[in-house]
Design a protein around this motif. Structure first.
Motif, PDB file in Angstrom:
ATOM      1  N   ALA A  31      -4.574 -81.171   0.275  1.00  0.00           N
ATOM      2  CA  ALA A  31      -5.924 -81.717   0.188  1.00  0.00           C
ATOM      3  C   ALA A  31      -6.874 -80.923   1.077  1.00  0.00           C
ATOM      4  O   ALA A  31      -6.544 -80.591   2.211  1.00  0.00           O
ATOM      5  CB  ALA A  31      -5.922 -83.184   0.609  1.00  0.00           C
ATOM      6  N   VAL A  32      -8.050 -80.644   0.564  1.00  0.00           N
ATOM      7  CA  VAL A  32      -9.050 -79.915   1.358  1.00  0.00           C
ATOM      8  C   VAL A  32      -9.637 -80.831   2.436  1.00  0.00           C
ATOM      9  O   VAL A  32      -9.872 -80.396   3.562  1.00  0.00           O
ATOM     10  CB  VAL A  32     -10.167 -79.376   0.430  1.00  0.00           C
ATOM     11  N   GLU A  33      -9.854 -82.109   2.098  1.00  0.00           N
ATOM     12  CA  GLU A  33     -10.429 -83.058   3.050  1.00  0.00           C
ATOM     13  C   GLU A  33      -9.326 -83.856   3.745  1.00  0.00           C
ATOM     14  O   GLU A  33      -8.306 -84.176   3.138  1.00  0.00           O
ATOM     15  CB  GLU A  33     -11.371 -84.036   2.316  1.00  0.00           C
ATOM     16  N   PRO A  34      -9.520 -84.216   5.031  1.00  0.00           N
ATOM     17  CA  PRO A  34      -8.530 -85.056   5.729  1.00  0.00           C
ATOM     18  C   PRO A  34      -8.415 -86.426   5.090  1.00  0.00           C
ATOM     19  O   PRO A  34      -9.370 -86.928   4.486  1.00  0.00           O
ATOM     20  CB  PRO A  34      -9.087 -85.155   7.152  1.00  0.00           C
ATOM     21  N   TYR A  35      -7.238 -87.054   5.243  1.00  0.00           N
ATOM     22  CA  TYR A  35      -7.014 -88.405   4.737  1.00  0.00           C
ATOM     23  C   TYR A  35      -7.718 -89.408   5.656  1.00  0.00           C
ATOM     24  O   TYR A  35      -7.585 -89.337   6.880  1.00  0.00           O
ATOM     25  CB  TYR A  35      -5.513 -88.697   4.679  1.00  0.00           C
ATOM     26  N   ARG A  36      -8.471 -90.334   5.086  1.00  0.00           N
ATOM     27  CA  ARG A  36      -9.291 -91.266   5.861  1.00  0.00           C
ATOM     28  C   ARG A  36      -8.698 -92.665   5.935  1.00  0.00           C
ATOM     29  O   ARG A  36      -9.392 -93.609   6.303  1.00  0.00           O
ATOM     30  CB  ARG A  36     -10.691 -91.346   5.237  1.00  0.00           C
ATOM     31  N   HIS A  37      -7.438 -92.834   5.539  1.00  0.00           N
ATOM     32  CA  HIS A  37      -6.769 -94.146   5.570  1.00  0.00           C
ATOM     33  C   HIS A  37      -7.499 -95.173   4.703  1.00  0.00           C
ATOM     34  O   HIS A  37      -7.618 -96.340   5.063  1.00  0.00           O
ATOM     35  CB  HIS A  37      -6.621 -94.635   7.015  1.00  0.00           C
TER      36      HIS A  37
ATOM     37  N   GLU B 220      -2.931 -96.536  -1.371  1.00  0.00           N
ATOM     38  CA  GLU B 220      -3.620 -95.557  -0.530  1.00  0.00           C
ATOM     39  C   GLU B 220      -4.322 -94.534  -1.431  1.00  0.00           C
ATOM     40  O   GLU B 220      -3.737 -94.072  -2.417  1.00  0.00           O
ATOM     41  CB  GLU B 220      -2.623 -94.853   0.391  1.00  0.00           C
ATOM     42  N   THR B 221      -5.542 -94.220  -1.093  1.00  0.00           N
ATOM     43  CA  THR B 221      -6.363 -93.369  -1.962  1.00  0.00           C
ATOM     44  C   THR B 221      -7.100 -92.322  -1.139  1.00  0.00           C
ATOM     45  O   THR B 221      -7.553 -92.606  -0.028  1.00  0.00           O
ATOM     46  CB  THR B 221      -7.384 -94.230  -2.731  1.00  0.00           C
ATOM     47  N   ALA B 222      -7.205 -91.120  -1.667  1.00  0.00           N
ATOM     48  CA  ALA B 222      -7.973 -90.045  -1.026  1.00  0.00           C
ATOM     49  C   ALA B 222      -8.970 -89.485  -2.039  1.00  0.00           C
ATOM     50  O   ALA B 222      -8.652 -89.377  -3.224  1.00  0.00           O
ATOM     51  CB  ALA B 222      -7.041 -88.942  -0.532  1.00  0.00           C
ATOM     52  N   VAL B 223     -10.149 -89.166  -1.564  1.00  0.00           N
ATOM     53  CA  VAL B 223     -11.151 -88.493  -2.400  1.00  0.00           C
ATOM     54  C   VAL B 223     -11.231 -87.057  -1.910  1.00  0.00           C
ATOM     55  O   VAL B 223     -11.804 -86.774  -0.859  1.00  0.00           O
ATOM     56  CB  VAL B 223     -12.515 -89.182  -2.312  1.00  0.00           C
ATOM     57  N   THR B 224     -10.641 -86.151  -2.658  1.00  0.00           N
ATOM     58  CA  THR B 224     -10.526 -84.773  -2.193  1.00  0.00           C
ATOM     59  C   THR B 224     -10.191 -83.838  -3.350  1.00  0.00           C
ATOM     60  O   THR B 224      -9.724 -84.289  -4.407  1.00  0.00           O
ATOM     61  CB  THR B 224      -9.407 -84.661  -1.128  1.00  0.00           C
ATOM     62  N   ALA B 225     -10.416 -82.560  -3.138  1.00  0.00           N
ATOM     63  CA  ALA B 225      -9.861 -81.526  -4.011  1.00  0.00           C
ATOM     64  C   ALA B 225      -8.542 -81.056  -3.403  1.00  0.00           C
ATOM     65  O   ALA B 225      -8.302 -81.229  -2.207  1.00  0.00           O
ATOM     66  CB  ALA B 225     -10.838 -80.358  -4.122  1.00  0.00           C
ATOM     67  N   PHE B 226      -7.674 -80.485  -4.225  1.00  0.00           N
ATOM     68  CA  PHE B 226      -6.406 -79.918  -3.756  1.00  0.00           C
ATOM     69  C   PHE B 226      -6.379 -78.423  -4.086  1.00  0.00           C
ATOM     70  O   PHE B 226      -6.907 -78.009  -5.125  1.00  0.00           O
ATOM     71  CB  PHE B 226      -5.214 -80.589  -4.449  1.00  0.00           C
TER      72      PHE B 226
END
Length: 311
Positions: free
Chosen positions: A138-144, A175-181
């Motif tokens: 993931a480009v963005e950190p996981y925000r919990h 658990e959900t992340a909003v990010t590019a990979f």
């Protein structure tokens, strides 16, 4: 044909919400797989999940494949058409295999192959993968972030349907992340030489990669490249950071490679840049890269076709 060359690439997906795991879970909590980089956790997607999706994409493109996922078993399960055969099956050719057998078991397998008309002396019990991939990061950190959904009580009359999954409604935690990979891959074209037609289809499959990770049965997250860097080179290494994409104010950037090409650190003719990275690049930089011999294309799938034609 570039049999003495290697192809290195990194794909960056679009940004979207993802929940990348639907296997066994504790209670009703669907977790995201994560690793720690510095002080932050980042979601990951395993190369095994992407390789399985590539097998299914190759099969959808009409290539013969040996292994298929069975979706209606009580546990994770696959089925094979035969023992591995890289001359017959495209997934065996690209992904390799290992048959866990020794001593008497190996002799039994060789006898079985002989009865099927195959040459047991030509069979190997393991073979490295031609397609090399690393995990998608993931480009963005996981925000919990956790999303709650509810599975309803099945109140169907027992006379109509006796079985119910549970006796009450359930609260599900996802658990959900909003990010590019971004994920790297590599091919030695000499290894690909026996099946260049399959290799061109493999590049097409990477350009249309979808259905990756366990939650794809319910959610939709495309692993196809939104931006892409490829290097076709006689070098044995990519020579650049294969996790070098970043996103700044929503724009895709690849600073090490772009600045390196403009500074003459890399031979421009070996590089292919495509997708959102090019769409958002200023005209002066695009012209400077083109003058260095870099192939640019706003469409990453078309860029992969261009490279495939050079195999």
């Amino acid at each position: 044909m570039n049999a003495t060359k290697n192809l290195f690439g990194t794909a960056l997906t679009y940004t979207a919400p993802s929940a990348n795991y639907r296997g066994e879970s504790a209670e009703n909590r669907a977790v995201i797989q994560k690793i720690t980089i510095g002080r932050f956790e980042h979601a990951i997607i395993s190369p095994e999940a992407m390789r399985n999706a590539l097998r299914e994409t190759l099969a959808a493109l009409g290539l013969p494949c040996n292994r298929e996922r069975l979706d209606d078993e009580e546990q994770l399960a696959v089925r094979f058409k035969d023992y591995p055969d890289d001359g017959r099956f495209a997934d065996d050719f690209f992904m390799g295999w290992m048959v866990a057998a020794n001593g008497k078991d190996r002799e039994k397998i060789k006898k079985e192959l002989k009865t099927k008309g195959r040459n047991p002396d030509a069979f190997t019990f393991k073979r490295d993968s031609i397609l090399r991939m690393n995990m998608a990061l993931a480009v963005e950190p996981y925000r919990h972030d956790t999303v709650f959904t509810q599975s309803p009580l099945d109140a169907t009359d027992k006379g109509i349907k006796a079985h119910t999954n549970d006796t009450s409604s359930n609260l599900l935690l996802r658990e959900t992340a909003v990010t590019a990979f971004q994920y790297p891959f590599a091919l030695n074209l000499g290894d690909c030489a026996p099946h260049l037609d399959w290799t061109r289809d493999l590049l097409k499959a990477i350009g249309e990669l979808n259905g990756v990770a366990g939650n794809h049965a319910r959610s939709y997250f495309e692993m196809a490249p939104a931006s892409l860097v490829l290097r076709l080179t006689p070098q044995l290494v990519a020579g650049f950071d294969t996790y070098g994409f970043s996103i700044k104010e929503g724009k895709h950037q690849l600073p090490e490679v772009v600045e390196g090409l403009l500074a003459g650190d890399y031979p421009g003719a070996e590089f292919f840049l495509g997708g959102k990275l090019i769409k958002e690049m200023d005209e002066a930089t695009r012209k400077a890269l083109a003058d260095k011999g870099v192939t640019l294309d706003r469409n990453p799938q078309r860029l992969l076709e261009t490279v495939a034609q050079q195999l």
